[in-house]
Design an enzyme around this catalytic site. Structure first.
Site, PDB file in Angstrom:
ATOM      1  N   GLU A 179      -5.140   1.304   2.304  1.00  6.54           N
ATOM      2  CA  GLU A 179      -5.087   0.123   3.178  1.00  6.54           C
ATOM      3  C   GLU A 179      -5.274   0.490   4.632  1.00  6.54           C
ATOM      4  O   GLU A 179      -5.890  -0.271   5.396  1.00  6.54           O
ATOM      5  CB  GLU A 179      -3.746  -0.593   2.976  1.00  6.54           C
ATOM      6  CG  GLU A 179      -3.651  -1.959   3.651  1.00  6.54           C
ATOM      7  CD  GLU A 179      -3.208  -1.902   5.107  1.00  6.54           C
ATOM      8  OE1 GLU A 179      -3.348  -2.913   5.811  1.00  6.54           O
ATOM      9  OE2 GLU A 179      -2.718  -0.835   5.548  1.00  6.54           O
ATOM     10  N   GLU A 180      -4.746   1.642   5.038  1.00  5.14           N
ATOM     11  CA  GLU A 180      -4.809   2.019   6.448  1.00  5.14           C
ATOM     12  C   GLU A 180      -6.236   2.237   6.929  1.00  5.14           C
ATOM     13  O   GLU A 180      -6.507   2.169   8.131  1.00  5.14           O
ATOM     14  CB  GLU A 180      -3.965   3.273   6.705  1.00  5.14           C
ATOM     15  CG  GLU A 180      -2.466   3.087   6.490  1.00  5.14           C
ATOM     16  CD  GLU A 180      -1.822   2.150   7.496  1.00  5.14           C
ATOM     17  OE1 GLU A 180      -2.524   1.654   8.396  1.00  5.14           O
ATOM     18  OE2 GLU A 180      -0.611   1.898   7.375  1.00  5.14           O
ATOM     19  N   GLU A 188       3.715  -6.541   3.774  1.00  4.68           N
ATOM     20  CA  GLU A 188       3.735  -5.849   5.065  1.00  4.68           C
ATOM     21  C   GLU A 188       4.981  -6.263   5.860  1.00  4.68           C
ATOM     22  O   GLU A 188       5.514  -7.366   5.676  1.00  4.68           O
ATOM     23  CB  GLU A 188       2.486  -6.197   5.877  1.00  4.68           C
ATOM     24  CG  GLU A 188       1.182  -5.697   5.293  1.00  4.68           C
ATOM     25  CD  GLU A 188       0.908  -4.229   5.607  1.00  4.68           C
ATOM     26  OE1 GLU A 188       1.746  -3.579   6.270  1.00  4.68           O
ATOM     27  OE2 GLU A 188      -0.151  -3.728   5.180  1.00  4.68           O
ATOM     28  N   HIS A 242       0.827  -1.212   0.000  1.00  2.41           N
ATOM     29  CA  HIS A 242       0.000   0.000   0.000  1.00  2.41           C
ATOM     30  C   HIS A 242       0.857   1.256   0.000  1.00  2.41           C
ATOM     31  O   HIS A 242       1.943   1.296   0.580  1.00  2.41           O
ATOM     32  CB  HIS A 242      -0.996  -0.002   1.159  1.00  2.41           C
ATOM     33  CG  HIS A 242      -0.412  -0.023   2.533  1.00  2.41           C
ATOM     34  ND1 HIS A 242      -0.046   1.114   3.210  1.00  2.41           N
ATOM     35  CD2 HIS A 242      -0.149  -1.056   3.376  1.00  2.41           C
ATOM     36  CE1 HIS A 242       0.403   0.796   4.408  1.00  2.41           C
ATOM     37  NE2 HIS A 242       0.365  -0.523   4.534  1.00  2.41           N
ATOM     38  N   ASP A 280       6.039   0.879   7.309  1.00  3.98           N
ATOM     39  CA  ASP A 280       4.667   0.493   6.938  1.00  3.98           C
ATOM     40  C   ASP A 280       4.102   1.465   5.904  1.00  3.98           C
ATOM     41  O   ASP A 280       3.397   2.406   6.261  1.00  3.98           O
ATOM     42  CB  ASP A 280       3.799   0.479   8.205  1.00  3.98           C
ATOM     43  CG  ASP A 280       2.395  -0.030   7.967  1.00  3.98           C
ATOM     44  OD1 ASP A 280       2.146  -0.645   6.917  1.00  3.98           O
ATOM     45  OD2 ASP A 280       1.544   0.209   8.842  1.00  3.98           O
ATOM     46  N   ASP A 304      -0.424   4.347   0.951  1.00  2.00           N
ATOM     47  CA  ASP A 304      -0.844   5.302   1.978  1.00  2.00           C
ATOM     48  C   ASP A 304      -0.145   5.007   3.303  1.00  2.00           C
ATOM     49  O   ASP A 304       0.386   3.911   3.521  1.00  2.00           O
ATOM     50  CB  ASP A 304      -2.364   5.287   2.165  1.00  2.00           C
ATOM     51  CG  ASP A 304      -2.891   3.938   2.653  1.00  2.00           C
ATOM     52  OD1 ASP A 304      -2.353   2.896   2.239  1.00  2.00           O
ATOM     53  OD2 ASP A 304      -3.839   3.923   3.456  1.00  2.00           O
TER      54      ASP A 304
END
Length: 394
Positions: free
Chosen positions: A151-152, A177, A84, A117, A86
């Site tokens: 994703e967050e 991840e 991801h 992350d 974001d």
């Protein structure tokens, strides 16, 4: 796939390139909520074009960008790599020792919002793919990058859009991840429970005439741990529960007649029925009501996300173990992932064997001075290069 081809791919990883991509991504601010992923999407698009890919930007109704690009051949095995773009917000800037969007390296650590992350892992995967190409390793199959938005905040405007567009069709997938380069075969799910206690308002100087909804909620929360079953998953451990948000009362001189708490109940693979998860909340309420007839609470699940699990003998898991052992000298352990990731879309919705695997330590994600070890990021790139070269054949 001969080992020397995987070795050649790993040897072709450019450590400076890994770091440069990660720094460019950190500098492309993409806080969620707060901004969009467009700047980060532009960075990865440039990298992918340089690799000879033809990236496509996929946008859902909210307009958030996810970048999809494929390298290799279409007539062989297919692998998706999901990451991801974001990040969570940086938070209060004075809690950081450096600018969270400068991408500074301090004592071998790349510091910045999203370093761990998961802009560092994204950089590692892109550099790993570049190394395969630079080493002249011809793939017998195809590698597709899903570099997604949102994703967050549950992936609604990112991987879920790809799912709804029927783009999750691969033989296997990796969600990159941060897993400390361990093989995460399972992840927890989530039941977000809203609990509301109801009381009776009264003048603050005569509390005996009312029913205090806040103290009623306090009694409930002090026993909240009882709603978690004793069941233990071999990788994810026990389920968890956390009282996360609270609101109650109307004025400081009134007995509060309402209190609301948002509860984070993390589920483990095997917990598939929302009603069974909610049942212990209601049993606890009945016990408290038996002691005090004025106790009045309502509980409901406002959002449900299923836990997910991949087979331990999945071919992609075996390829990851072999590649990691070749790169680090040790077979990585199989583990569970405590958070919720986009792997669930591949595993639960598309039935694609999927492993969570990437450099970085989840414990530093979302923190001030978030970081990723530069050497581990490069090791991740070399390991990805081996995985891509071996799993997709030659």
């Amino acid at each position: 796939m001969p080992t020397d081809r995987a070795d050649a791919a790993a040897a072709a990883v450019d450590a400076d390139e890994v770091l440069a991509i990660a720094q460019a991504l950190i500098r492309a601010r993409s806080e969620n909520p707060g901004t969009t992923e467009d700047a980060a999407a532009e960075v990865v698009t440039g990298v992918l074009v340089a690799l000879g890919a033809a990236p496509e930007t996929v946008r859902g109704e909210a307009g958030r960008p996810s970048v999809v690009a494929t390298i290799g051949r279409a007539d062989g095995p297919t692998l998706a790599w999901n990451g991801h773009l974001d990040t969570v917000p940086a938070g209060t800037l004075d809690t950081w020792s450096v600018d969270p969007f400068a991408g500074e390296v301090v004592d071998g650590r790349l510091i910045g919002r999203g370093a761990c992350d998961m802009k560092g892992p994204v950089a590692a995967a892109l550099a790993g793919a570049a190394a395969v190409i630079h080493a002249g390793v011809e793939l017998a199959g195809s590698l597709t990058f899903h570099l997604v938005a949102d994703e967050e905040l549950a992936g609604t405007h990112g991987t879920q859009v790809l799912r709804d567009r029927a783009l999750l069709t691969h033989d296997a997938a990796i969600v990159g991840e941060p897993s400390n380069l361990e093989v995460a075969l399972a992840e927890r799910g989530g039941a977000w429970v809203t609990a509301t206690t109801f009381g009776a308002a009264a003048h603050g100087s005569q509390p005996h005439r009312g029913v205090n909804a806040i103290t009623a909620m306090a009694r409930f929360l002090l026993r909240l741990h009882e709603v978690v079953p004793e069941t233990v998953h071999p990788l994810c451990g026990r389920a968890t529960v956390n009282a996360a948000l609270i609101e109650g009362g109307s004025a400081p001189n009134m007995v509060p007649d309402r209190c609301v708490v948002e509860i984070d109940r993390r589920t483990i693979p095997g917990e598939t029925d929302p009603e069974k998860v909610l049942a212990p909340f209601r049993s606890l309420a009945e016990e408290l009501r038996a002691d005090d007839p004025t106790f009045d609470i309502r509980t409901e699940i406002r959002e449900w996300i299923m836990a997910a699990e991949a087979p331990v003998d999945a071919a992609i898991a075996s390829a990851i173990r072999t590649a990691t052992a070749a790169e680090t000298g040790a077979v990585p352990p199989d583990v569970g992932f405590t958070g919720i990731t986009d792997a669930r879309f591949y595993l639960n919705d598309a039935a694609i064997p999927t492993v969570i695997f990437g450099p970085g330590d989840l414990s530093v994600a979302h923190t001030a001075d978030e970081w990723i070890d530069v050497d581990e990021m490069v090791t991740g790139a070399r390991t990805y290069a081996r995985i891509f070269a071996s799993f997709l054949g030659g």
